[in-house]
Design a protein around this motif. Structure first.
Motif, mmCIF file in Angstrom:
data_model
loop_
_atom_site.group_PDB
_atom_site.id
_atom_site.type_symbol
_atom_site.label_atom_id
_atom_site.label_comp_id
_atom_site.label_asym_id
_atom_site.label_seq_id
_atom_site.Cartn_x
_atom_site.Cartn_y
_atom_site.Cartn_z
ATOM 1 N N THR A 1 0.772 2.840 -15.088
ATOM 2 C CA THR A 1 1.207 1.703 -14.761
ATOM 3 C C THR A 1 2.877 1.541 -14.462
ATOM 4 O O THR A 1 3.467 0.691 -13.933
ATOM 5 N N PRO A 2 4.321 2.418 -14.735
ATOM 6 C CA PRO A 2 5.321 1.382 -14.717
ATOM 7 C C PRO A 2 5.555 1.815 -13.500
ATOM 8 O O PRO A 2 6.727 1.718 -13.015
ATOM 9 N N LEU A 3 4.241 2.488 -12.192
ATOM 10 C CA LEU A 3 4.517 3.032 -11.236
ATOM 11 C C LEU A 3 4.671 1.850 -10.011
ATOM 12 O O LEU A 3 5.335 1.164 -9.510
ATOM 13 N N PHE A 4 3.900 0.946 -10.569
ATOM 14 C CA PHE A 4 4.155 -0.588 -10.115
ATOM 15 C C PHE A 4 4.933 -1.081 -10.473
ATOM 16 O O PHE A 4 5.307 -2.446 -9.438
ATOM 17 N N GLY A 5 6.117 -1.000 -11.590
ATOM 18 C CA GLY A 5 7.601 -1.553 -10.979
ATOM 19 C C GLY A 5 7.873 -1.676 -10.014
ATOM 20 O O GLY A 5 9.348 -2.148 -9.848
ATOM 21 N N MET A 6 8.076 0.021 -9.712
ATOM 22 C CA MET A 6 8.459 0.549 -8.270
ATOM 23 C C MET A 6 7.948 0.216 -7.057
ATOM 24 O O MET A 6 8.756 -0.660 -6.027
ATOM 25 N N ALA A 7 6.552 0.201 -7.396
ATOM 26 C CA ALA A 7 6.121 -0.105 -5.748
ATOM 27 C C ALA A 7 6.478 -1.095 -4.759
ATOM 28 O O ALA A 7 5.813 -2.093 -6.000
ATOM 29 N N ALA A 8 6.290 -1.258 -3.752
ATOM 30 C CA ALA A 8 5.829 -2.540 -3.258
ATOM 31 C C ALA A 8 4.337 -2.914 -2.559
ATOM 32 O O ALA A 8 3.853 -4.202 -2.944
ATOM 33 N N ALA A 9 3.612 -2.180 -2.857
ATOM 34 C CA ALA A 9 1.955 -2.063 -2.640
ATOM 35 C C ALA A 9 1.102 -1.033 -3.863
ATOM 36 O O ALA A 9 1.852 0.231 -3.739
ATOM 37 N N VAL A 10 0.079 -1.197 -2.906
ATOM 38 C CA VAL A 10 -0.920 -0.334 -4.109
ATOM 39 C C VAL A 10 -2.119 -0.236 -3.181
ATOM 40 O O VAL A 10 -2.283 -1.582 -2.886
ATOM 41 N N ILE A 11 -2.493 1.558 -2.815
ATOM 42 C CA ILE A 11 -3.428 1.315 -1.962
ATOM 43 C C ILE A 11 -4.223 2.203 -2.667
ATOM 44 O O ILE A 11 -3.786 3.366 -3.648
ATOM 45 N N THR A 12 -5.700 2.757 -3.296
ATOM 46 C CA THR A 12 -6.338 3.735 -4.128
ATOM 47 C C THR A 12 -7.601 3.396 -3.410
ATOM 48 O O THR A 12 -8.126 2.933 -2.192
ATOM 49 N N GLU A 13 -7.970 5.010 -3.560
ATOM 50 C CA GLU A 13 -9.370 5.400 -2.946
ATOM 51 C C GLU A 13 -10.462 4.967 -3.578
ATOM 52 O O GLU A 13 -11.884 4.861 -2.671
ATOM 53 N N THR A 14 -10.309 4.259 -4.567
ATOM 54 C CA THR A 14 -11.698 4.227 -5.207
ATOM 55 C C THR A 14 -11.593 2.360 -5.636
ATOM 56 O O THR A 14 -9.843 2.053 -5.766
#
Length: 132
Positions: free
Chosen positions: A63-76
């Motif tokens: 969750t802490p990474l979401f505060g820095m990320a511009a977007a998220v991509i996952t395989e699942t």
């Protein structure tokens, strides 16, 4: 005409055989960013503000990474997966369920992520994959 083969390190990009990656649009919006591929919590320090987080899946430790990320991509995942819900909370685009995203997206690639339509493209403004 230049007959020198391209330097593989200078042409990091989405695998050309899969130029458009399609998954499930799990959090709306369109953005661009550079993609580190993160395989475990040991690699969290590789994520920089404005990056597109590319990973297998997420759980509360991510969750802490979401505060820095511009977007998220996952395989699942799907629209009710951890990555999708947290991306919506942070109001960042997310595309989930892209099979083999960690191998199809090369680290350092600049991506255009469309969380509304569930697509990921190499950023057309930066076709070589190097930072602008």
């Amino acid at each position: 005409m230049n007959s020198t083969p391209p330097d593989p390190d200078a042409t990091e990009s989405i695998d050309p055989s899969n130029a458009v990656l399609t998954g499930i649009g799990a959090s709306p919006g369109i953005t661009t960013g550079t993609a580190p591929t993160i395989r475990s919590v040991d690699q969290f320090s590789a994520v920089r503000p404005g990056d597109v987080l590319v990973c297998h899946t997420t759980d509360p430790a991510w969750t802490p990474l979401f505060g820095m990320a511009a977007a998220v991509i996952t395989e699942t995942g799907g629209v009710l997966s951890h990555a999708a819900i947290v991306a919506r909370e942070y109001r960042i685009p997310a595309v989930v369920g892209i099979t083999d995203a960690l191998t199809r997206i090369r680290p350092g690639t600049r991506l255009l992520v469309d969380g509304t339509h569930g697509t990921v493209h190499q950023d057309p403004r930066n076709p070589g994959g190097a930072p602008p």
